[in-house]
Design a protein around this motif. Structure first.
Motif, PDB file in Angstrom:
ATOM      1  N   ASP A 401       0.822  -1.213   0.000  1.00 24.37           N
ATOM      2  CA  ASP A 401       0.000   0.000   0.000  1.00 24.37           C
ATOM      3  C   ASP A 401       0.857   1.264   0.000  1.00 24.37           C
ATOM      4  OD1 ASP A 401      -2.914  -1.023   0.390  1.00 24.37           O
ATOM      5  OD2 ASP A 401      -1.691  -2.198   1.762  1.00 24.37           O
ATOM      6  N   SER A 402       2.030   1.216   0.645  1.00 24.76           N
ATOM      7  CA  SER A 402       2.951   2.359   0.570  1.00 24.76           C
ATOM      8  C   SER A 402       3.373   2.600  -0.874  1.00 24.76           C
ATOM      9  CB  SER A 402       4.198   2.100   1.427  1.00 24.76           C
ATOM     10  OG  SER A 402       3.879   2.026   2.793  1.00 24.76           O
ATOM     11  N   LEU A 403       3.699   1.525  -1.568  1.00 24.08           N
ATOM     12  CA  LEU A 403       4.128   1.626  -2.963  1.00 24.08           C
ATOM     13  C   LEU A 403       3.010   2.167  -3.843  1.00 24.08           C
ATOM     14  CD1 LEU A 403       6.806   0.845  -4.394  1.00 24.08           C
ATOM     15  CD2 LEU A 403       5.656  -1.217  -5.167  1.00 24.08           C
ATOM     16  N   LYS A 404       1.802   1.707  -3.588  1.00 28.54           N
ATOM     17  CA  LYS A 404       0.636   2.185  -4.355  1.00 28.54           C
ATOM     18  C   LYS A 404       0.503   3.706  -4.232  1.00 28.54           C
ATOM     19  CE  LYS A 404      -3.720   2.689  -5.801  1.00 28.54           C
ATOM     20  NZ  LYS A 404      -3.976   2.949  -7.225  1.00 28.54           N
ATOM     21  N   VAL A 405       0.575   4.233  -3.015  1.00 29.63           N
ATOM     22  CA  VAL A 405       0.409   5.666  -2.812  1.00 29.63           C
ATOM     23  C   VAL A 405       1.599   6.431  -3.401  1.00 29.63           C
ATOM     24  CG1 VAL A 405       0.032   7.505  -1.124  1.00 29.63           C
ATOM     25  CG2 VAL A 405      -0.970   5.256  -0.729  1.00 29.63           C
ATOM     26  N   MET A 406       2.791   5.878  -3.268  1.00 28.69           N
ATOM     27  CA  MET A 406       3.966   6.544  -3.847  1.00 28.69           C
ATOM     28  C   MET A 406       3.807   6.728  -5.350  1.00 28.69           C
ATOM     29  SD  MET A 406       7.019   4.649  -1.732  1.00 28.69           S
ATOM     30  CE  MET A 406       7.173   4.858   0.042  1.00 28.69           C
ATOM     31  N   TYR A 407       3.329   5.700  -6.012  1.00 29.71           N
ATOM     32  CA  TYR A 407       3.114   5.824  -7.458  1.00 29.71           C
ATOM     33  C   TYR A 407       1.981   6.798  -7.754  1.00 29.71           C
ATOM     34  CZ  TYR A 407       6.349   2.149  -8.904  1.00 29.71           C
ATOM     35  OH  TYR A 407       7.487   1.421  -9.169  1.00 29.71           O
ATOM     36  N   ASP A 408       0.928   6.782  -6.943  1.00 30.99           N
ATOM     37  CA  ASP A 408      -0.174   7.731  -7.145  1.00 30.99           C
ATOM     38  C   ASP A 408       0.316   9.173  -7.039  1.00 30.99           C
ATOM     39  OD1 ASP A 408      -2.045   5.755  -7.555  1.00 30.99           O
ATOM     40  OD2 ASP A 408      -2.843   5.807  -5.506  1.00 30.99           O
ATOM     41  N   HIS A 438       2.520  -5.632  -9.136  1.00 27.24           N
ATOM     42  CA  HIS A 438       2.759  -5.744 -10.574  1.00 27.24           C
ATOM     43  C   HIS A 438       1.956  -4.712 -11.354  1.00 27.24           C
ATOM     44  CE1 HIS A 438       3.525  -7.524 -14.490  1.00 27.24           C
ATOM     45  NE2 HIS A 438       2.227  -7.546 -14.714  1.00 27.24           N
ATOM     46  N   SER A 439       0.658  -4.598 -11.022  1.00 29.26           N
ATOM     47  CA  SER A 439      -0.207  -3.702 -11.799  1.00 29.26           C
ATOM     48  C   SER A 439       0.196  -2.243 -11.616  1.00 29.26           C
ATOM     49  CB  SER A 439      -1.680  -3.900 -11.402  1.00 29.26           C
ATOM     50  OG  SER A 439      -1.891  -3.606 -10.037  1.00 29.26           O
ATOM     51  N   GLU A 440       0.536  -1.846 -10.381  1.00 33.44           N
ATOM     52  CA  GLU A 440       0.917  -0.454 -10.141  1.00 33.44           C
ATOM     53  C   GLU A 440       2.261  -0.119 -10.787  1.00 33.44           C
ATOM     54  OE1 GLU A 440      -0.866   2.047  -8.760  1.00 33.44           O
ATOM     55  OE2 GLU A 440      -2.480   0.571  -8.801  1.00 33.44           O
ATOM     56  N   THR A 441       3.197  -1.068 -10.720  1.00 31.02           N
ATOM     57  CA  THR A 441       4.496  -0.845 -11.356  1.00 31.02           C
ATOM     58  C   THR A 441       4.345  -0.713 -12.866  1.00 31.02           C
ATOM     59  OG1 THR A 441       5.599  -2.094  -9.596  1.00 31.02           O
ATOM     60  CG2 THR A 441       6.830  -1.771 -11.630  1.00 31.02           C
ATOM     61  N   THR A 442       3.531  -1.582 -13.445  1.00 32.63           N
ATOM     62  CA  THR A 442       3.298  -1.542 -14.894  1.00 32.63           C
ATOM     63  C   THR A 442       2.606  -0.242 -15.296  1.00 32.63           C
ATOM     64  OG1 THR A 442       3.105  -3.954 -14.952  1.00 32.63           O
ATOM     65  CG2 THR A 442       2.225  -2.737 -16.835  1.00 32.63           C
ATOM     66  N   LYS A 443       1.586   0.125 -14.528  1.00 32.36           N
ATOM     67  CA  LYS A 443       0.803   1.328 -14.837  1.00 32.36           C
ATOM     68  C   LYS A 443       1.650   2.597 -14.742  1.00 32.36           C
ATOM     69  CE  LYS A 443      -2.487   2.415 -11.937  1.00 32.36           C
ATOM     70  NZ  LYS A 443      -3.745   2.333 -11.157  1.00 32.36           N
ATOM     71  N   ALA A 444       2.583   2.606 -13.800  1.00 32.44           N
ATOM     72  CA  ALA A 444       3.387   3.813 -13.562  1.00 32.44           C
ATOM     73  C   ALA A 444       4.625   3.893 -14.447  1.00 32.44           C
ATOM     74  CB  ALA A 444       3.816   3.867 -12.095  1.00 32.44           C
TER      75      ALA A 444
END
Length: 547
Positions: A401-408, A438-444
């Motif tokens: 979840d930290s990674l998700k927000v960082m990418y956001d 995987h999805s957040e890394t790909t999307k970002a």
């Protein structure tokens, strides 16, 4: 069968029936019979003593580990021998309960009431089968799969009533090694003639694993026509349709599988994956809750599952266009977060888990969903500062979840640091967390590439003294990471250089400086950012004071 030399364990929370069972076993000749009233006590005992026979009730008290959770843990932790017979008993004949129990593969499942003759017959039959397969089961337990296959092939060539069982086991071993052609060779005699359900299911699974999706669907549909209660056939149907991008069919099939047999963790993980692949985030949240509920008292317990449930609620909020739905699921996530502070299961599973820190991360994501990026940045920064202060390395439960927000937020440097930690420590996540990572890394990825390119160009131009061009590059970089601290400081530094060289103040530059000031000031900063901001602060105050 001689019961006199067998060590027997009875697990039953109702004392009258426990005494009845013990009496039945004694009358069958068993002299070494131990009784326990809970799965927890049974587990503790099995760490010290190995039993030949375990007879266990399914329901062992409210909020207690049940019978099929016990059998899973005993086998996964190798607290019983490969030849140990496990008989599950229950007064509950509801189909979901029975199917959920059978999927854990006890040697038999008895519905109360039953007679001594029935109990003795079932135990004897299971014991003889276990002894016949003993050498194979021991090799499987030791992860010597090739040896197990050789032994299994020898047993198949030996005349016995267990040929079908050996073939079923052999197919499963070939599938584990991804030797699909060999699995099909074993199953080929069952392609014609009277259908054998286990063989049909194994055939469907083999076609699915070998990516022959149409054949898998055909076999699964045939099984369902003959037995609409076969949950495994619905599983195959769901996964094959998912692979073919037939979302509606996949979701219908996995929902039916869950309806038939809702107590399977792998099934709910499949449901989460299928649901997210086809944007059914409500189904994903429902199965994420089931994963937490089904795992928290089992060998599969993990604080990641609770975090995944909270996250799944926010997924619904993030990907809906309906404001009421978004608010509702955000509130559900925050309420679940509050309840987590008093959930003993979380602390029992992971005593280092800090619900307050995780709450800051989740609040950051709520802010980001609402478009309040500065608030999101502040909450994220506070959570990461608290993590740095309390832990030597970030706990695995906080990372997704930290990674998700960082990418956001476009905090790519922080995100890449977390990615490095994942690789260096070879961290293992559950499939829900892996999907997010995987999805957040790909999307970002594209935004990250653009950000890095323009930020790098800006740094090079700044070092060459080309401040106007550097400003433009930093501004482009910020377009892909609007609240990123690093690029904001770079841009601010560039603006201050331009202002210092301009004899006439530029109102637009002052306006940009104010915007960056609001972005950086009163924000928790990392040491390197704090140091850089301190060096810029005097110049910033000078220019801000002139307007």
């Amino acid at each position: 069968m001689n019961f006199s030399d067998k060590q027997v364990l009875i697990v039953e929370d109702q004392r009258p029936f426990l005494l009845l069972l013990r009496g039945l076993l004694h009358s069958m000749g068993a002299s070494d019979v131990v009784t326990k009233s809970s799965a927890e006590k049974a587990l503790s005992l099995c760490k010290k003593q190995k039993f030949d026979i375990v007879v266990c009730d399914l329901h062992l008290g409210v909020d207690k580990k049940n019978g099929f959770e016990l059998i899973e843990e005993l086998r996964i932790k190798r607290l019983i021998k490969p030849t140990t017979v496990f008989i599950l008993i229950s007064a509950d004949s509801a189909r979901p309960v029975v199917l959920g129990s059978i999927e854990r593969r006890p040697d038999d499942y008895l519905i109360k009431p039953f007679s001594q003759v029935q109990l003795k017959t079932r135990i004897t039959r299971a014991w003889q089968k276990r002894q016949f397969l003993g050498a194979v089961l021991q090799e499987v337990a030791n992860e010597n799969i090739n040896n197990a296959i050789d032994l299994c092939e020898d047993l198949i060539s030996t005349p016995s009533p267990y040929k079908g069982t050996c073939e079923q086991l052999l197919v499963e071993l070939y599938l584990r090694l991804e030797q699909y052609d060999k699995a099909l060779d074993v199953l080929s005699p069952y392609l014609e003639g009277k259908p054998i359900i286990w063989a049909k299911v194994a055939l469907a699974k083999t076609y699915l694993a070998s990516e022959k999706y149409d054949k898998a669907i055909g076999i699964a549909e045939d099984i369902i026509k003959r037995n609409r209660f076969n949950a495994e056939a619905h599983d195959v149907l769901a996964k094959a349709n998912d692979a073919k991008n037939q979302g509606e069919n996949a979701i219908t099939a996995i929902k039916q599988a869950i309806k038939l047999s809702p107590f399977s963790l792998p099934r709910h993980f499949s449901a989460c994956s299928i649901a997210r692949n086809h944007n059914d985030y409500i189904l994903a949240s429902t199965s994420s809750l089931a994963i937490w509920d089904l795992s928290k008292r089992t060998v599969h317990q993990n604080s990641l599952h609770w975090c995944g449930f909270i996250r799944s609620l926010l997924d619904v909020a993030e990907y809906t266009d309906d404001k009421r739905t978004r608010n509702r699921y955000q509130q559900e996530a925050l309420l679940a977060l509050q309840r987590g502070k008093f959930d003993e299961n979380i602390l029992r599973i992971d005593e280092d888990f800090d619900v307050s820190i995780f709450g800051s991360i989740i609040n950051a994501r709520v802010n980001a969903i609402d478009g309040k990026m500065l608030d999101a940045k502040k909450n994220l920064a506070q959570s990461q500062a608290a993590i740095d202060e309390k832990y030597t390395t970030p706990p695995i439960a906080f990372i997704p979840d930290s990674l998700k927000v960082m990418y956001d937020l476009g905090e790519y440097e922080d995100a890449l640091q977390l990615q490095d930690i994942i690789k260096q420590q070879n961290l293992e996540f559950d499939s829900n967390s892996n999907f997010l990572l995987h999805s957040e890394t790909t999307k970002a990825q594209q935004n990250l590439t653009n950000y890095q390119q323009f930020n790098r160009e800006g740094i090079q131009l700044y070092q060459q003294g080309q401040y106007e061009k550097a400003k433009d590059s930093f501004a482009l970089a910020q377009g892909f990471s609007p609240v990123n601290t690093g690029v904001a400081l770079n841009l601010l530094q560039c603006l201050l250089q331009i202002l210092s060289k301009n004899q006439k103040p530029d109102p637009d530059l002052f306006k940009q400086c104010r915007r960056l000031y609001k972005l950086i000031d009163d924000m928790p900063l990392k040491a390197q950012h704090e140091e850089k901001y301190s060096t810029l602060r005097n110049d910033l105050d000078t220019f801000m004071g002139t307007t």
